[in-house]
Write a protein that holds these residues in place. Structure first.
Motif: not given
Length: 887
Positions: A568-585
């Motif tokens: 869960v922590d890794v998934l939330q961390g990747l979601a946070l990195a995606a939001s902060e850095n403008g990543y896309t799915k």
């Protein structure tokens, strides 16, 4: 020691040391760990402590040194860091209650791969012990982090006598802190490549019996209390069984206690993951920076937004083992998408996770009998957060988040909730880390303990009242009641008033300025107090051990929960990195294509300063655009484009959003890289040899589903040799198994652009450069088409090369490029620089990057109106163009 007189203590020390010859023996003597003889010399030098001697007056005094047992952890860490093993030898009896020599024995051996104390560990990395084994035509590895309970194994076919390189590379990927090998590997030249591969790491050689398959299997069955290994999928993995059994043998020899937290072994097949070999991991700077070897400037530094130690370890595993199962990848991507759309819940999850301690290492440490009261408090506080965390997670649809993937979720939560309640009821919040000095158990938990506490408190209260009473009765203003370990409680009176003490005071000690006395009544009360205190300490420790045993019985549940929370922590961390850095799915497609629109390098875009990051798009497939041949000058950004494509693929297959406007990616089975040329001089390998080894690995092992990154191969040798090798490699990758392999190939050899005309799936691209006044500006944009210019001299100018060198370089280049000119160009005459005057006009014979005649011809051609020009005008114009071209 033969010439020295052996005391009973030294005889005991030497007998114990005989069984631990390869370790430094920490021999407990009261409040110190003492070291003797060669151990003392070695330890004193490493720890930078005083080396003294025992029996200094003897002809052959015994070298010795010592450290306080309460500060042992720091000293042990330093010894382990210097490649030592430490055998901890404790007193097994109470010295005060024992006549003669106290019984001592080694309770554990601490090695680089057998560390439990979190103060000696990196919380963001696993601390693996790895064993390597070979049985007939199979070779295998098993590795264990005893501090977390992680126990995994894999094996590969090995029909040759040597261990396969792919297995050695897998072992290096695991990054073990200690390696176990059969003793037969120690001097056998067949296994020299293994010893070289692990050079600089702690290697421990075990007897061959430790790796015996039948004995190893028996150890595993006894450990897991099963009739077979079928339940783990390891029944017929003989090399894996051998390696795993050797690890269990080593644990029994070094830890001397049960390992309840080891409840499973996880076999895996390397083919089920995207393979990134150790060199490629370093080349792409996934975990470590090539220059500094630290975390800054790496992919993990950008992506790791976890808030628990468990999560920070797991994300490294995800990065080293990206998935190839499309459904599993899509599940992770869906989780991240769900989290990014629920920012409020996301923040609450982060808040709850921040309150969760390292359940993996807490559970493991407690299970190994090394947990103290503070560890139980940390465990309790973490477990109490679980209901709040699961309340928020239940709002998500994904089973990776809501806990439905966690087997027996409700039962585990109930069991761990009860465990937290037990710890809260029993263990004091302010408990000390020491286990034998009381202060561990809450008042009201145990009636017998409460009675002893009351006696102890009443006795101490009596002592305090007695001091006041005695002062009033005797009129002695200096009278005080004190305590020390030698005399217990006593009355102290100043020297001046000592003659006025009552007759029933019994003189105990005379000091320079005071006298000390005792009374019969005080000694009776003291006996009651001290006995109660000793009984209390013993009872508190007994109660604590009972509570700890209950925690140990739930170790498997704690570790299962830890594994879920880490995910869960890794998934939330990747979601946070995606939001902060403008990543896309990214879209995981079934077409085996790589389509990236406006892709970016995830690390470079964070580090770049002074200019805007320019994104680039890439289209690759197996039909037309399989090999992209990229030309352009140094510093233009070729390497960045290559790396960003590889990292984008890796990120997508680990289940992360990617730095791009859009991305559609087919599954890749391996990422090969040949980027940068790092000398391995210590191993006698030149830059070119390393380069060719990496390239050979690619051409021998790449498949149609691989992604190959080649950056400037062949430059480590002569121009013609290098160009020939580069050309041949490009052709080979195009023709590989009559299917080819997707390849990004950056090169300075502009002759290679002709391959586009020869091979149908090779396409030319270049990094755009703007030319202006004999200078260049890097546009960082990847565009179609090749280039036959390297701009090396212009890049040299940008690097600060002096004008005199630049001018001479142009002159030499001009001479070399003149047809049929094999003479060495004569150097330019030295120019004297005059103040206030412009630089002299360029020599007419120099090769011009920006030819004025070419520009004027181009303008003339652009002005021609083909539809209205007459034949005569056309002939005249053609004549003019000819004249301009030969000027």
């Amino acid at each position: 020691m033969s010439k020295r007189k052996k005391t009973p203590m030294m005889e005991q020390y030497l007998a114990i040391k005989e069984s631990y010859k390869d370790a430094i023996l920490f021999y407990r003597m009261g409040d110190f760990y003492e070291m003797f003889l060669e151990d003392a010399k070695k330890a004193a030098a490493i720890l930078e402590i005083a080396l003294t001697s025992r029996n200094k007056n003897d002809d052959t005094p015994v070298p010795m040194c010592g450290i306080p047992y309460k500060a042992a952890d720091n000293y042990i860490a330093k010894l382990i860091g210097n490649g030592c093993k430490v055998a901890v030898c404790e007193q097994m009896e109470d010295a005060a209650a024992t006549k003669g020599l106290v019984k001592r024995q080694v309770v554990r051996v601490i090695t680089p791969g057998m560390i439990l104390n979190e103060e000696l560990l990196d919380k963001t990395s696993n601390n693996f012990l790895l064993a390597l084994s070979k049985t007939q035509d199979v070779a295998g590895i098993a590795y264990l982090d005893i501090s977390t309970g992680t126990f995994k194994t894999t094996q590969v076919e090995s029909r040759q006598s040597k261990i396969p390189l792919e297995l050695i590379d897998e072992a290096l990927k695991v990054d073990p802190k200690e390696i176990l090998l059969p003793s037969t590997f120690k001097n056998d030249p067949v296994y020299k490549h293994i010893r070289q591969a692990f050079e600089g790491r702690q290697i421990t050689y075990l007897e061959k019996t430790a790796f015996d398959v039948e004995e190893a299997k028996e150890r595993l069955l006894n450990k897991f209390k099963t009739r077979s290994l079928e339940g783990f999928g390891a029944e017929n993995l003989f090399a894996s069984i051998s390696a795993a059994g050797a690890i269990l043998s080593y644990i029994q020899d070094t830890q001397m206690r049960d390992t309840t937290h080891l409840f499973q072994i996880i076999p895996y097949d390397m083919k089920n993951f995207l393979v990134i070999d150790d060199r490629s991991c370093k080349n792409l700077e996934i975990l470590t920076n090539i220059q500094t070897l630290d975390k800054k400037g790496t992919l993990i530094h950008v992506l790791d937004r976890t808030v628990t130690a468990m999560g920070s370890r797991l994300i490294k595993t995800w990065l080293r083992y990206p998935l190839i199962d499309k459904n599993k990848i899509r599940r992770r991507l869906d989780c991240i998408e769900e989290i990014t759309r629920a920012s409020h819940i996301h923040q609450l999850i982060i808040t709850h996770l921040k309150s969760v301690y390292d359940l993996e290492r807490l559970g493991s440490k407690i299970s190994m009998g090394q947990g103290n009261a503070r560890d139980l408090i940390a465990l309790k506080n973490s477990l109490k957060k679980l209901p709040l965390l699961f309340k928020e997670l239940s709002l998500f649809k994904s089973s990776l988040l809501n806990g439905k993937d966690l087997e027996d979720q409700e039962m585990i939560l109930n069991e761990l909730g009860s465990l937290a309640g037990l710890i809260e009821e029993a263990i004091r919040e302010d408990a000390t880390h020491l286990l034998n000095e009381g202060g561990l158990i809450n008042d009201g938990y145990n009636p017998e303990l409460d009675e002893l506490l009351l006696i102890s408190r009443d006795g101490k209260s009596w002592i305090a009242k007695t001091e006041t009473t005695e002062k009033e009765k005797t009129k002695l203003s200096s009278l005080k009641i004190k305590y020390n370990k030698v005399f217990g409680y006593f009355i102290e009176v100043s020297k001046a008033q000592s003659n006025s003490v009552p007759d029933h005071y019994i003189r105990k000690q005379t000091l320079v300025n005071a006298e000390r006395f005792i009374t019969d009544e005080m000694k009776q009360v003291e006996s009651t107090i001290l006995n109660a205190q000793d009984k209390r300490n013993a009872l508190e420790y007994s109660i604590f051990c009972t509570i700890r045993d209950k925690v140990i019985s739930k170790a498997a549940l704690i570790l299962k929960m830890a594994d879920f929370i880490a995910g869960v922590d890794v998934l939330q961390g990747l979601a946070l990195a995606a939001s902060e850095n403008g990543y896309t799915k990214p879209v995981i497609n079934d077409l085996n294509t790589i389509s990236i629109e406006d892709g970016r390098h995830p690390v470079v875009e964070k580090l770049i300063k002074g200019e805007r990051y320019v994104p680039n798009s890439i289209e690759m497939d197996d039909m037309e655009n399989q090999i992209l041949l990229i030309t352009g000058p140094n510093m233009a950004g070729k390497s960045t484009v290559l790396r960003q494509v590889a990292l984008t693929v890796l990120m997508a297959q680990m289940g992360s959003f990617v730095p791009a406007q859009k991305a559609s990616l087919g599954i890749v089975d391996r990422i090969f890289t040949r980027v940068g040329a790092l000398d391995n001089l210590s191993a006698g390998q030149s830059t070119f040899l390393v380069e060719m080894e990496e390239t050979a690995n690619i051409v021998n092992n790449a498949t149609q589903k691989s992604l190959v990154i080649l950056d400037e191969i062949g430059r480590g040798t002569s121009t013609y040799d290098g160009m020939s090798i580069a050309w041949a490699v490009a052709e080979h990758l195009h023709d590989l198994n009559n299917k080819g392999v997707k390849t990004l190939f950056a090169t300075h050899y502009h002759e290679l652009i002709k391959l586009e005309d020869i091979k149908p799936r090779i396409k030319n691209f270049n990094i755009a450069v703007k030319e202006f006044n004999d200078n260049i500006v890097f546009l960082r944009r990847l565009v179609k088409g090749g280039t036959n210019k390297s701009y090396g001299i212009q890049v040299a100018r940008l690097a600060g090369m002096p004008d005199v060198v630049i001018d001479n370089a142009k002159h030499i280049l001009s001479g070399i490029e003149q047809k049929n000119n094999t003479d060495i160009p004569k150097p330019l005459p030295q120019k004297t620089k005059k103040k206030g005057k412009k630089r002299e006009k360029k020599d007419d014979n120099q090769l011009e990057l920006f030819n004025y005649n070419e520009q004027s011809i181009k303008k003339m051609l652009e002005k021609i109106d083909i539809s209205s020009i007459t034949p005569l005008e056309a002939i005249n114009l053609l004549n003019d163009l000819k004249q301009k071209s030969i000027k």
